[in-house]
Design an enzyme around this catalytic site. Structure first.
Site, PDB file in Angstrom:
ATOM      1  N   LYS A 179      33.497  38.026  46.846  1.00 59.62           N
ATOM      2  CA  LYS A 179      34.215  37.183  45.874  1.00 59.62           C
ATOM      3  C   LYS A 179      33.362  35.939  45.636  1.00 59.62           C
ATOM      4  CE  LYS A 179      39.048  35.930  45.460  1.00 59.62           C
ATOM      5  NZ  LYS A 179      39.303  36.344  44.103  1.00 59.62           N
TER       6      LYS A 179
HETATM    7  N1  PMP Z   1      39.944  41.916  41.454  1.00 57.52           N
HETATM    8  C1  PMP Z   1      39.549  40.674  41.148  1.00 57.52           C
HETATM    9  C2  PMP Z   1      38.419  40.500  40.201  1.00 57.52           C
HETATM   10  C3  PMP Z   1      40.196  39.560  41.695  1.00 57.52           C
HETATM   11  O1  PMP Z   1      39.808  38.325  41.394  1.00 57.52           O
HETATM   12  C4  PMP Z   1      41.282  39.766  42.573  1.00 57.52           C
HETATM   13  C5  PMP Z   1      41.991  38.586  43.166  1.00 57.52           C
HETATM   14  N2  PMP Z   1      41.402  38.194  44.366  1.00 57.52           N
HETATM   15  C6  PMP Z   1      41.663  41.079  42.870  1.00 57.52           C
HETATM   16  C7  PMP Z   1      40.972  42.136  42.289  1.00 57.52           C
HETATM   17  C8  PMP Z   1      42.788  41.365  43.805  1.00 57.52           C
HETATM   18  O2  PMP Z   1      42.422  41.049  45.123  1.00 57.52           O
HETATM   19  P1  PMP Z   1      43.485  40.561  46.201  1.00 57.52           P
HETATM   20  O3  PMP Z   1      44.596  41.532  46.186  1.00 57.52           O
HETATM   21  O4  PMP Z   1      42.717  40.571  47.468  1.00 57.52           O
HETATM   22  O5  PMP Z   1      43.915  39.200  45.790  1.00 57.52           O
END
Ligand code: PMP
Length: 328
Positions: A179
């Site tokens: 991320k």
């Molecule tokens: N894809 C992207 C591009 C995101 O930014 C997020 C948010 N973090 C998610 C998927 C979902 O991830 P999570 O469930 O860990 O928040």
């Protein structure tokens, strides 16, 4: 003369007192953030104009939610977020990655000084002051944690998606499992397209046209009682996505990873988005086409409701996913 002087001194003291009172009130009310091991007022948490992350996007972050429960406030899946944050930091070459215990301490510590009953926590590890060279050699990363009161993200019963012309970045250009701040420009430009089309969120396709994910969410469809979602490789493998697989397993709903085309989405029985911010949010419309005639489908609502029970601490079976911060 003495009289004038006394008056001036009086005015001076009064003003100074008022200034101090104002400063004190402000300081007391100023939101606190965690910065490199200390809790400081947000005003004091300054970043250099020469921050490497500002110029090149070399930061990594997490979005974490905390909820009000019967046992006080609970952070959802903190350990998963800590793990992903550290993984992302390694991907961008941070050498001073805080140990898991330090990240947990920072997140719970900063939350305890905030009164909010529920909200959002944003830890970020980033390269700060630099000489503007590309290399991060010799740079130590900073670590901050911000807390915000937050209720809903896509605050609607169901949302509309617009397939963006902007494609999701090639997974060989960036590691999709990390991320990384700079990479979010991809999501943001796609989201602009959705906004221009008066849709709630953007859907991004991969290079060969396969469905990847939302700008900040993973995507699921339901077809003839089976859940499908794109496999890892060109998505951020979300922590909410993982939770949905666990919920589905307990409900004995078959759930599979499968490469999906847009047509699969258009003809799905149900569709929903998952993400920390978005939680489990039904999709009612994609590119103007109604899904399930715009209604929330039965499997989506079953999973959404169970998710809400879990995060609000109403499902003891899932307490291991919650970090209760108000218990000592
Ligand atoms: N894809 C992207 C591009 C995101 O930014 C997020 C948010 N973090 C998610 C998927 C979902 O991830 P999570 O469930 O860990 O928040």
């Amino acid at each position: 003369m003495v009289h004038i002087c006394n008056s001036l001194i009086h005015i001076y003291h009064y003003t100074l007192g008022a200034y101090h009172r104002a400063w004190y009130t402000e300081a007391k009310e100023m939101p606190k953030v965690w910065l490199n091991g200390k809790i400081v007022s947000e005003q004091r948490a300054r970043v250099s104009i020469r921050a490497h992350a500002l110029h090149y996007g070399t930061g990594v972050f997490e979005g974490i939610r905390f909820y009000d429960t019967k046992k006080g406030r609970a952070i959802f899946r903190l350990d998963d977020h800590v793990k992903r944050l550290r993984y992302s930091a390694a991907v961008i070459g941070v050498t001073n990655i805080p140990p898991p215990s330090a990240i947990r301490k920072a997140v719970t510590g900063i939350l305890r000084v905030h009164p909010y009953r529920s909200g959002y926590i944003r830890p970020i590890i980033f390269f700060g002051e630099s000489t503007l060279g590309l290399s991060t050699h010799g740079l130590k990363a900073d670590f901050a944690v911000i807390v915000l009161p937050w209720k809903k993200y896509l605050a609607k019963i169901s949302v509309s998606l617009k397939t963006a012309r902007t494609r999701r970045f090639n997974p060989r250009a960036f590691n999709p499992n990390a991320k990384i701040s700079g990479v979010y420009v991809n999501s943001i430009t796609a989201h602009h397209e959705a906004e221009q089309a008066q849709c709630d969120e953007a859907l991004l396709l991969g290079d060969s046209g396969e469905v990847a994910e939302g700008a900040g969410e993973n995507i699921f469809i339901v077809k003839r009682g089976v859940l499908y979602t794109p496999p890892p490789g060109n998505i951020l493998p979300g922590i909410t996505r993982k939770t949905v697989f666990e919920i589905a397993k307990n409900f004995k709903i078959p759930a599979r990873e499968k490469r999906l085309r847009l047509a699969d989405l258009y003809h799905a029985d149900e569709c929903f988005l998952t993400g920390t911010a978005t939680e489990v949010t039904p999709v009612g419309r994609i590119d103007g086409k109604l899904i399930n005639r715009g209604h929330v489908g039965p499997i989506t609502s079953q999973i959404r409701d169970r998710f809400q029970e879990i995060v609000h601490g109403r499902a003891p079976k899932y307490w291991h996913l919650l970090t209760f911060v108000d218990q000592h």
